[in-house]
Design an enzyme around this catalytic site. Structure first.
Site, PDB file in Angstrom:
ATOM      1  N   SER A 164      22.492  64.785  72.635  1.00 10.80           N
ATOM      2  CA  SER A 164      22.576  64.274  71.112  1.00 10.80           C
ATOM      3  C   SER A 164      23.406  63.212  71.285  1.00 10.80           C
ATOM      4  CB  SER A 164      22.907  65.316  70.248  1.00 10.80           C
ATOM      5  OG  SER A 164      24.249  65.565  70.412  1.00 10.80           O
TER       6      SER A 164
ATOM      7  N   LYS B  38      21.296  61.770  79.061  1.00 15.21           N
ATOM      8  CA  LYS B  38      19.736  61.940  78.901  1.00 15.21           C
ATOM      9  C   LYS B  38      19.666  63.409  78.226  1.00 15.21           C
ATOM     10  CE  LYS B  38      18.122  58.449  82.175  1.00 15.21           C
ATOM     11  NZ  LYS B  38      17.305  58.229  83.405  1.00 15.21           N
ATOM     12  N   GLY B  39      18.936  63.262  77.089  1.00 10.51           N
ATOM     13  CA  GLY B  39      18.764  64.541  76.709  1.00 10.51           C
ATOM     14  C   GLY B  39      19.724  65.097  75.749  1.00 10.51           C
TER      15      GLY B  39
ATOM     16  N   LYS C 182      26.576  52.340  67.261  1.00  7.71           N
ATOM     17  CA  LYS C 182      25.851  52.380  68.255  1.00  7.71           C
ATOM     18  C   LYS C 182      24.242  52.484  67.899  1.00  7.71           C
ATOM     19  CE  LYS C 182      23.258  54.818  71.439  1.00  7.71           C
ATOM     20  NZ  LYS C 182      22.006  55.539  71.161  1.00  7.71           N
TER      21      LYS C 182
ATOM     22  N   SER D 177      12.320  66.443  70.904  1.00  7.36           N
ATOM     23  CA  SER D 177      13.537  65.419  71.444  1.00  7.36           C
ATOM     24  C   SER D 177      14.582  65.583  70.400  1.00  7.36           C
ATOM     25  CB  SER D 177      12.706  63.990  71.013  1.00  7.36           C
ATOM     26  OG  SER D 177      13.805  63.022  71.284  1.00  7.36           O
ATOM     27  N   ALA D 178      15.718  65.332  71.057  1.00  5.25           N
ATOM     28  CA  ALA D 178      17.000  65.147  70.687  1.00  5.25           C
ATOM     29  C   ALA D 178      17.179  64.115  69.686  1.00  5.25           C
ATOM     30  CB  ALA D 178      18.141  65.288  71.651  1.00  5.25           C
ATOM     31  N   SER D 179      16.239  63.359  69.653  1.00  2.00           N
ATOM     32  CA  SER D 179      16.504  61.856  69.115  1.00  2.00           C
ATOM     33  C   SER D 179      16.059  61.965  67.432  1.00  2.00           C
ATOM     34  CB  SER D 179      15.845  60.816  69.872  1.00  2.00           C
ATOM     35  OG  SER D 179      15.812  59.570  68.870  1.00  2.00           O
ATOM     36  N   LYS D 180      17.034  61.557  66.517  1.00  2.00           N
ATOM     37  CA  LYS D 180      16.763  61.392  65.250  1.00  2.00           C
ATOM     38  C   LYS D 180      15.967  60.110  64.875  1.00  2.00           C
ATOM     39  CE  LYS D 180      20.894  63.881  64.057  1.00  2.00           C
ATOM     40  NZ  LYS D 180      22.286  63.808  63.762  1.00  2.00           N
ATOM     41  N   ASN D 181      15.749  59.302  65.977  1.00  2.00           N
ATOM     42  CA  ASN D 181      14.928  58.158  65.800  1.00  2.00           C
ATOM     43  C   ASN D 181      13.476  58.436  66.269  1.00  2.00           C
ATOM     44  OD1 ASN D 181      16.755  56.071  64.923  1.00  2.00           O
ATOM     45  ND2 ASN D 181      17.763  56.566  66.954  1.00  2.00           N
TER      46      ASN D 181
ATOM     47  N   LYS E 121      20.160  70.607  74.012  1.00  2.00           N
ATOM     48  CA  LYS E 121      19.971  71.032  75.065  1.00  2.00           C
ATOM     49  C   LYS E 121      20.959  70.985  76.089  1.00  2.00           C
ATOM     50  CE  LYS E 121      15.378  68.302  74.441  1.00  2.00           C
ATOM     51  NZ  LYS E 121      14.838  66.954  74.590  1.00  2.00           N
TER      52      LYS E 121
ATOM     53  N   SER F 216      27.003  62.793  73.211  1.00  2.00           N
ATOM     54  CA  SER F 216      26.999  61.475  74.181  1.00  2.00           C
ATOM     55  C   SER F 216      28.248  60.680  73.866  1.00  2.00           C
ATOM     56  CB  SER F 216      25.956  60.665  73.961  1.00  2.00           C
ATOM     57  OG  SER F 216      24.448  61.319  74.008  1.00  2.00           O
TER      58      SER F 216
ATOM     59  N   THR G  46      13.163  54.804  76.923  1.00  2.00           N
ATOM     60  CA  THR G  46      14.351  54.477  75.617  1.00  2.00           C
ATOM     61  C   THR G  46      15.637  54.492  76.132  1.00  2.00           C
ATOM     62  OG1 THR G  46      13.946  56.360  74.515  1.00  2.00           O
ATOM     63  CG2 THR G  46      13.194  54.276  73.414  1.00  2.00           C
TER      64      THR G  46
ATOM     65  N   GLU H 190       9.551  67.338  80.298  1.00  2.00           N
ATOM     66  CA  GLU H 190      11.208  66.831  80.398  1.00  2.00           C
ATOM     67  C   GLU H 190      11.420  66.059  81.458  1.00  2.00           C
ATOM     68  OE1 GLU H 190      13.984  66.477  79.303  1.00  2.00           O
ATOM     69  OE2 GLU H 190      14.032  67.565  77.352  1.00  2.00           O
ATOM     70  N   ASP H 191      12.447  65.135  81.407  1.00  2.00           N
ATOM     71  CA  ASP H 191      12.800  64.211  82.336  1.00  2.00           C
ATOM     72  C   ASP H 191      14.462  64.579  82.818  1.00  2.00           C
ATOM     73  OD1 ASP H 191      13.705  63.163  79.788  1.00  2.00           O
ATOM     74  OD2 ASP H 191      14.478  61.405  81.088  1.00  2.00           O
TER      75      ASP H 191
ATOM     76  N   ASP I 153       9.220  66.153  75.448  1.00  2.00           N
ATOM     77  CA  ASP I 153      10.391  65.633  75.269  1.00  2.00           C
ATOM     78  C   ASP I 153      10.045  64.088  74.896  1.00  2.00           C
ATOM     79  OD1 ASP I 153      13.284  64.632  75.545  1.00  2.00           O
ATOM     80  OD2 ASP I 153      12.814  63.919  77.508  1.00  2.00           O
ATOM     81  N   LEU I 154      10.780  63.141  74.490  1.00  2.00           N
ATOM     82  CA  LEU I 154      10.309  61.746  74.224  1.00  2.00           C
ATOM     83  C   LEU I 154      10.866  60.548  75.217  1.00  2.00           C
ATOM     84  CD1 LEU I 154       9.071  59.520  72.205  1.00  2.00           C
ATOM     85  CD2 LEU I 154      11.283  59.668  71.024  1.00  2.00           C
ATOM     86  N   ASP I 155      12.203  60.482  75.092  1.00  2.00           N
ATOM     87  CA  ASP I 155      12.787  59.488  76.140  1.00  2.00           C
ATOM     88  C   ASP I 155      12.641  59.950  77.467  1.00  2.00           C
ATOM     89  OD1 ASP I 155      14.537  57.599  77.195  1.00  2.00           O
ATOM     90  OD2 ASP I 155      16.346  58.820  76.769  1.00  2.00           O
TER      91      ASP I 155
HETATM   92  P1  B16 Z   1      19.317  59.413  69.021  1.00  2.00           P
HETATM   93  P2  B16 Z   1      15.282  62.865  74.415  1.00  2.00           P
HETATM   94  C1  B16 Z   1      17.537  61.785  73.728  1.00  2.00           C
HETATM   95  O1  B16 Z   1      16.187  61.704  73.544  1.00  2.00           O
HETATM   96  C2  B16 Z   1      17.906  60.898  74.604  1.00  2.00           C
HETATM   97  O2  B16 Z   1      17.620  60.968  75.784  1.00  2.00           O
HETATM   98  C3  B16 Z   1      19.683  60.611  74.640  1.00  2.00           C
HETATM   99  O3  B16 Z   1      20.169  59.813  75.578  1.00  2.00           O
HETATM  100  C4  B16 Z   1      19.957  60.315  73.095  1.00  2.00           C
HETATM  101  O4  B16 Z   1      21.348  60.304  73.064  1.00  2.00           O
HETATM  102  C5  B16 Z   1      19.572  61.608  72.256  1.00  2.00           C
HETATM  103  O5  B16 Z   1      18.025  61.509  72.360  1.00  2.00           O
HETATM  104  C6  B16 Z   1      19.835  61.299  70.655  1.00  2.00           C
HETATM  105  O6  B16 Z   1      19.113  60.074  70.335  1.00  2.00           O
HETATM  106  O7  B16 Z   1      20.606  58.551  68.846  1.00  2.00           O
HETATM  107  O8  B16 Z   1      18.354  58.417  68.684  1.00  2.00           O
HETATM  108  O9  B16 Z   1      19.207  60.500  67.859  1.00  2.00           O
HETATM  109  O10 B16 Z   1      15.117  62.612  75.708  1.00  2.00           O
HETATM  110  O11 B16 Z   1      15.596  64.196  73.918  1.00  2.00           O
HETATM  111  O12 B16 Z   1      13.934  62.612  73.642  1.00  2.00           O
HETATM  112 MG    MG Z   2      14.318  62.881  77.821  1.00  2.00          MG
END
Ligand code: B16
Ligand code: MG
Length: 216
Positions: free
Chosen positions: A47, A44-45, A77, A115-119, A146, A51, A16, A170-171, A8-10
């Site tokens: 999308s 956390k985790g 956001k 990671s769920a993050s598109k960044n 997730k 969120s 982050t 994972e956190d 996982d990333l964040d």
């Molecule tokens: P983004 P992870 C997740 O990262 C974050 O924990 C979660 O808070 C966030 O909404 C999600 O990524 C989407 O991120 O807006 O950057 O696409 O923990 O899965 O690495």
């Molecule tokens: Mg995480």
């Protein structure tokens, strides 16, 4: 024997969550919803759009906006969030992560990002560890977020191993459920909240040794 790692990333590689919180709080404040750090744990985790839906439901405004307005809010956001990432650097890697990735690379152990993050690709580049990953799951291609195991199943597929041969890190509780649902060994990185169902919990990667994990 384990053959590869899914991260996982964040909350695992870097923190982050604090930036997500600042950006969500600003958005929530602008529409009259007050969120706090305790509520943030639930995000956390999860999308970006899920969120936003949780924040709207928390404020009792789940039926107040069109799909288009929600897309705009999520984009606002994200623009704020990305601005907050401007100063991110290798110094923001969580303790022990760089040494662990170095050891995995040295031993040719494939690593993938779940990671769920598109960044995520942008963040890994800012942290200077993009090249340590053999694969990055694109969350836009997933049907479910997730705690569904899909992201972890894909992470194993992309590094050509069976999920049972992978260790996942994972956190978030939702992420641990995803790792276990995929059939992987779950290492929980504990932050503020205790994690249940993980096979092992750690406070930081400084406690881990690559060879020990491969021998599980
Ligand atoms: P983004 P992870 C997740 O990262 C974050 O924990 C979660 O808070 C966030 O909404 C999600 O990524 C989407 O991120 O807006 O950057 O696409 O923990 O899965 O690495
Ligand atoms: Mg995480």
């Amino acid at each position: 024997m384990k053959k590869g790692f899914a991260f996982d990333l964040d909350g695992v590689i870097t923190d982050t969550a604090k930036f997500h919180y600042v950006a969500w709080k600003e958005l929530a404040d602008s529409i009259g919803i007050t969120i706090d750090l305790q509520f943030n744990e639930q995000l956390k985790g999860i999308s970006r759009m899920d969120s936003l839906e949780r924040i709207l439901a928390y404020g009792g405004k789940e039926n107040d906006y069109t799909a288009e307005q929600k897309e705009e809010m999520a984009a606002d956001k994200n623009a704020n969030y990305v601005k907050l990432l401007d100063d991110l650097s290798p110094a923001d890697l969580l303790p022990g992560v760089k040494a662990f990735l170095d050891a995995a690379k040295e031993m040719n152990v494939p690593c993938s990002l779940a990671s769920a993050s598109k960044n995520a690709p942008f963040i890994l580049k800012k942290l200077g560890v993009y090249d340590y990953f053999d694969a990055i799951v694109d969350p836009a291609t997933l049907k479910k977020g997730k705690p569904d195991p899909e992201i972890f199943v894909r992470a194993a597929e992309l590094i050509h191993i069976d999920p049972s041969e992978a260790v996942g890190f994972e956190d978030a509780q939702a992420g641990i459920e995803g790792i276990k649902g995929a059939g992987m060994y779950a290492v929980g990185v504990e932050g503020n909240e205790p994690l249940t169902e993980a096979d092992m919990t750690i406070k930081s990667f400084e406690e881990l040794n690559v060879s020990d994990l491969l021998n599980l």
